[in-house]
Design a protein around this motif. Structure first.
Motif: not given
Length: 369
Positions: A5-6, A26-28, A36-37, A41-44
């Motif tokens: 997490a960023l 992007a946040t993750v 890859t961003y 987290v759901e999209h990741q």
């Protein structure tokens, strides 16, 4: 899966990173490839379950700074390597997405298809006909999820590219018109749906022949439209055409197997390794045949006036399908059902493909999938 997490991401001034799936800020970041961003987290997790797990390390050389080249020859080689990697990833992610569609996993197909689209754009440009397969997969997945506006947008993109590329293959145009037919059917515009499905049948016939199983889908979906309009005679005729096409195709495959068997010993030697690719059904054909024949058989059996001869033919087609896909237990169940139906038909003897199917099955043990 590793995640990092960023929030906020530490970026140079002016640089913005976007979500791999939706292009939101992007946040993750993926902790595996670190290139890859995602917006959350759901999209990741969705991307990981679709395609990212399979391509994670392959993205690193594409998304990191290239090495310093000492000559133009080295730079050219580096560019060629990059294009080769992107072509491979475009094809791989397209295959992944298509397989998810065959399994009915429309939501999982979308991230993989988005990857395929991005890599195809990078290699071929934004107006190339090579982008159409990815757009069609995205459209089919969106329609399967009931997201009609999004599906319509993807189909519009595919249609526009095909209009600008008159050399597009008949097979590609068939897929486009089939999806357009399904879109308009879902919107309740049956006249426009039938027009596109007729085009689907025309282009599929041009590409594969009028009796090819590739044409059956157009007839099947057209029959569904007539069924929804309560035009039962037309629907029934088209459903019969679908069964005839698959029945004929399976008879051909059964005959190929039968012709290789000269003695009982050879029957026992029949194995998966001895069959050539030309003699087998691919995954797409298996999925389509299963869907169409099951749906038609359900309608036939639930009819107020069931026609036993038509039911028997559909069940016989299913028996051959199960045999060809190595589900001998279901094949035997269908054979038993066909025999029971035949007893209720006047002067109806088993045809040659059915007799050959039984002989082939007698040479192999019964087993399930």
């Amino acid at each position: 899966m590793q995640t990092e997490a960023l929030v906020p991401l530490a970026l140079p001034r002016g640089q913005k990173l976007r979500c791999e799936l939706c292009l939101a800020p992007a946040t993750v970041r993926c902790g595996g490839c670190a290139v890859t961003y995602y917006c959350d987290v759901e999209h990741q997790n969705a991307d990981w379950a679709s395609a990212h797990e399979k391509i994670c390390p392959l993205l690193i050389p594409l998304r990191t700074a290239p090495p310093f080249y000492n000559s133009e020859k080295e730079r050219k080689h580096g560019r060629e390597q990059k294009i080769s990697r992107e072509k491979f990833l475009a094809e791989l992610t397209q295959t992944i997405a298509q397989n998810f569609l065959l399994e009915g996993k429309h939501e999982s197909a979308i991230p993989a298809a988005l990857h395929s689209l991005k890599f195809s754009i990078s290699v071929h440009g934004s107006d190339s006909v090579e982008l159409v397969p990815a757009f069609l997969i995205l459209a089919e997945a969106s329609l399967g999820l009931g997201h009609l506006p999004q599906g319509e947008e993807y189909l519009s993109q595919a249609h526009w590219i095909i209009l600008k590329n008159p050399q597009s293959s008949s097979a590609t145009q068939s897929k486009l018109h089939r999806n357009l037919g399904l879109l308009y059917a879902a919107k309740g515009n049956f006249e426009e749906s039938l027009r596109h499905l007729a085009n689907d049948i025309y282009y599929a016939s041009c590409a594969f022949g009028t009796n090819s199983v590739a044409v059956s889908g157009g007839y099947f979906h057209m029959a569904n439209v007539f069924f929804r309009q309560n035009r039962m005679d037309v629907a029934d005729s088209l459903y019969s055409e679908v069964v005839d096409i698959w029945h004929q195709h399976f008879c051909h495959l059964i005959d190929l197997r039968y012709q290789t068997l000269m003695t009982p010993a050879e029957i026992n030697m029949l194995s998966e390794e001895t069959e050539s690719p030309e003699e087998t059904l691919d995954e797409k054909e298996k999925a389509e045949a299963t869907q169409m024949l099951s749906a038609i058989l359900d309608l036939r059996e639930q009819s107020a006036r069931p026609q036993r001869a038509k039911i028997a033919k559909a069940v016989q087609a299913q028996a051959m399908l199960h045999y060809l896909t190595r589900d001998l237990q279901k094949a035997h169940e269908c054979v038993t059902k066909v025999r029971q139906l035949m007893k209720q038909l006047p002067k109806h003897e088993p045809d040659r493909p059915f007799r050959r199917l039984i002989k082939l099955m007698q040479g192999r043990p019964v087993y399930g999938k």
